[in-house]
Structures are given as C-alpha cells and as structure tokens.
Design an enzyme around this catalytic site. Sequence first.
Site, short mmCIF file in Angstrom:
data_model
loop_
_atom_site.label_atom_id
_atom_site.label_comp_id
_atom_site.label_asym_id
_atom_site.label_seq_id
_atom_site.Cartn_x
_atom_site.Cartn_y
_atom_site.Cartn_z
N SER A 86 -9.70 1.53 2.88
CA SER A 86 -8.86 2.33 2.02
C SER A 86 -7.76 1.54 1.31
O SER A 86 -7.16 2.03 0.37
CB SER A 86 -8.18 3.42 2.86
OG SER A 86 -7.36 2.83 3.86
N SER A 113 -9.91 -0.88 7.13
CA SER A 113 -9.38 -0.67 5.78
C SER A 113 -8.72 -1.89 5.14
O SER A 113 -8.35 -1.83 3.97
CB SER A 113 -8.40 0.50 5.75
OG SER A 113 -9.12 1.68 5.60
N LYS A 162 0.85 -1.20 0.00
CA LYS A 162 0.00 0.00 0.00
C LYS A 162 0.88 1.25 0.00
O LYS A 162 1.94 1.27 0.66
CB LYS A 162 -0.90 -0.04 1.24
CG LYS A 162 -1.96 1.05 1.30
CD LYS A 162 -2.83 0.88 2.54
CE LYS A 162 -3.90 1.94 2.65
NZ LYS A 162 -4.76 1.75 3.84
N1 GLN Z 1 -13.28 3.73 6.26
C1 GLN Z 1 -12.46 4.18 7.34
C2 GLN Z 1 -12.27 5.66 7.25
O1 GLN Z 1 -12.63 6.22 6.26
C3 GLN Z 1 -11.25 3.38 7.26
C4 GLN Z 1 -9.98 4.02 7.45
C5 GLN Z 1 -8.86 3.07 7.59
O2 GLN Z 1 -9.05 1.97 8.14
N2 GLN Z 1 -7.70 3.47 7.17
O3 GLN Z 1 -11.79 6.26 8.15
#
Ligand code: GLN
Length: 469
Positions: free
Chosen positions: A153, A177, A78
């Site tokens: 994400s 995420s 990532k």
């Molecule tokens: N969907 C979550 C957010 O928007 C996830 C973020 C994450 O786990 N990095 O904050």
Amino acid sequence: MIDIKNLTIEKAGEMLQNGEVTSVDLVSVCLSNIEEKNKDLNIFLEVFSDALEQAKKADEIIKTGKGGPLTGIPIAIKDNILISGRKVSAASKMLEDYTASYDAFVIKKLKEAGAVLIGRTNMDEFAMGSSTQTSAFGVTKNPIDPSRVPGGSSGGSAAALSAGMALSAIGTETCGSVREPAAFCGLVGLKPTYGAVSRSGIIAMGSSLDQIAPFGKNVRDAEIVFEIISGKDEMDSTSVNSIPENFSSSKKTIGIPYHLFEEGVDKEVMQNFKESVEKLKNNGYKIVDINLPYCKYSLAVYYIIMPAEVSTNLSRLDGVRYGLQKDGGNVSEVYKNSRSAGFGPETKRRIMLGTYVLSHGYYDAYYNKAWKVRHAIEMELKNVFKEVDFILTPTVPIPAFKLGEKLDDPVAMYLCDIFSAPANIGGVPAIALPSGVNSLKLPLSIQFMAPPFHEKDLFEIGKKFEEIK
Ligand code: GLN
C-alpha cells in the site's frame, strides 16, 4: 544538474557536508520533478509549501557543522503518518479534511535529524491493498512503466523515491506494504522487527502487525533511516529500548522453503531467484532446504487477524468523534450514513469480514484458531532460526502488474503477499533487495528474513548481495 534519481542519501550527505550542494538545491530538484510529473503519476497527495523553508533551516544547521546523515535530505511521508498541524487522510474520504494534532514518533525523530519533509504520498485506503489502487484519490502510476502499478500500500512513497521526487521515503507495513512496492519500483525495502520502531502516530490498520518502514535506493540508505527512527518510545509500550549488538559477519547459512513456491510464482521471477541463489552459493553462503509447514498458512491467518483488528481500529471513525460526518435522523443513521459515504469498497469488505470473525459463535472457529496458528508460526520461525541464519524467498511472486488488473479479484490481489506474510505474522525483520530485471525490464526482487532484532545481519547480507548481484 544533480542526478537525483541515482543519488543516495549517503552521497548527498557528503555533498552537503563539503558544500558541493545545498539542501535548497536538492529540494528544488525534487520540487521541479514533482511539478513536471506528479499530475500524471499521482504520487503526492500534498506537497508541503514550506519545503524550501525547511531546507534553508537545514542548510543553516549544516553550516554550523552540527548536521547528521539526514540533515537537509528531502523525504516523502506516507499519508497515514501524523505530522502535527498537517492534513493526514490515509487516502480516505473519511479523513480527507482531518488535521493531525501531534507528531508521530518517527516524525519527531526525522525533524530532530533535520530531514526536510517534502510531502505526503498516496497509498491504498487505510493501507489496505497491494497496488495503491484503493486510494480514494486516484491510482498512482509506476514511474518505471506508467501503465503498471507501483505496488502498495505504500506505492506513493516508493514511486516518489523511484521518480526522483525525494531522496528518501517512509512507508508502513502490515503485510508487505513496503517490501512489495520496493520490489515493483526497483528499491530496497526494510520491514523492521515488531517493536523496533514505534507505531505511535500512525493511523492503525492491524495493530499487532503494523510497522513503520523505510525505503532506500540501496541497503545503506535504508539502514541510515532505520537507525534514526528506531528505539524505545514511551507512547508505544511494544517498542524496545535498543537494538542488540548482534552483528557478526560469520552468518552464512540460508534456508529456502521451496515447498512454499508451489503456486503461482512467475517463471522469470523463479529463474531470477535461482540465479540469485547460485550467486550467493558461489560467494560462500551455505544453502539448505527448509520446511515451514505452518508458514504456509500465514496469509490465511493474516486475512483473519488483520480484518479483526481493522474492524476494531476503524470503529472510532464514526462521523462523531473523527472524520466525515453525514447527517441522519438519529445517531445510528449518522454512523451509517457517515461510514457508508466515507469508506471505500475494500475498507468496507475488511470491516465486514473482521466483524464477522469476531462475532459471537464465530470467534472460536476463526479468530481464536488464527491466533493459535499464529503462535505455531512464531515457534516454527524461532526453531528454524536455530539451524539457519536467514530465510530466503522471492519478495513477490510476480512483477509489477498492469493498472486495473486484479481489482475485481481480491483473492488474486491478496496472493501478492504470499511471501510477505510470515515476517509480519511472526514479527521478524525482512529486507527486499533488487535482484535484476525481467525481459520487459521490470524490476525483480528477493527477500531475506532474519530472527527478531537482527536487522544488522540483514544489512550485512544485503550489502554483500549488492556487490555480487
Ligand atoms: N497487501 C496487504 C493488504 O492488503 C498489505 C497491507 C499492508 O502491509 N499495509 O492487507
């Protein structure tokens, strides 16, 4: 031809050891899949030009018999994890031209293990999102149905594994995420205990919540990567020395907080969840109804604590110390112009929200209160784990949604994380497991949570579920 989409790390490892394939073969297949499909799916932001060189080196190590389970395995990273000398942008214009000056702890571990770093994957900007649509470099499409999102994400890493562009993939979690994109792409996703994997060398989002987390085609693959990247690191004082030996196959009691499912769970997700519960029951697991009144507020707590930490962590990106710089008449204008141009709308929304909850006069009403509720959630989980070994929920209330959907409704997007939030708020480990498909053949998923540092129990029950599902 190697069937890379169905090849596990474990199997690939055997084939490498007995000389059936080379790392160069595996990497070449991934590269040709990338060549064929990346333009359309937008999974990799950069494919490393030395991937084949790395593979050749790995093949040399394998020949000497000194290889391990990840030697020669192509792995996607990532774009918020630092690799020395390579660009790392967190999918933001702010860091588009930023080059990492050191290796993240997990990267050191992967390099030592002889893994082949194949490229950096697309993500929501600074990991803020549930669909990889907030990236400054375009959306990633779900390889299973390109009209849909891959989740986020860490959507790029999940999609890379699902599309056969890598054999393993690493993401990060602040609130689901890895589990959510794993669910949308038909993969296993492990969110480790807070502290089990060092956070040194990730671009921080919410430091008290962030975790580096592996994807796998199956549970064993996620376990192999976890075993390599976990452990104490001097550079992260919250990391721990070793994972306790807590494994016991007698762990059989599963608690289900049905009262958390009141709102918005898709009918087919619910149906699939009930079928999964029946299968577990028929295989000797004891199912009990549990009540988690404070966990109901996990998402609300998350959307106070996370933006507060985001606003603090991202303050260093000021156009002077790091990142994009836009001229101005004085230093305030440089800050304003650089941050206005560098950050996307979701990032700006969270910085503003975080600055607000931390500001004088609101701190006690929001931030302090959220921390108190967070503590109550931690205690609630601790207590419930005296009665049950696992907590079971669907991973996400809905299957992968269409590209463009939910973009103009942040609250609807935030609700995707309703079941993810308790594990990040409480610091406990959780695993997302594929549990079948819906009538549109879209993957569905269930998740188990366990007490801190009980990853081994999650692997055990996960493997059992793979057998019976
Ligand atoms: N969907 C979550 C957010 O928007 C996830 C973020 C994450 O786990 N990095 O904050």
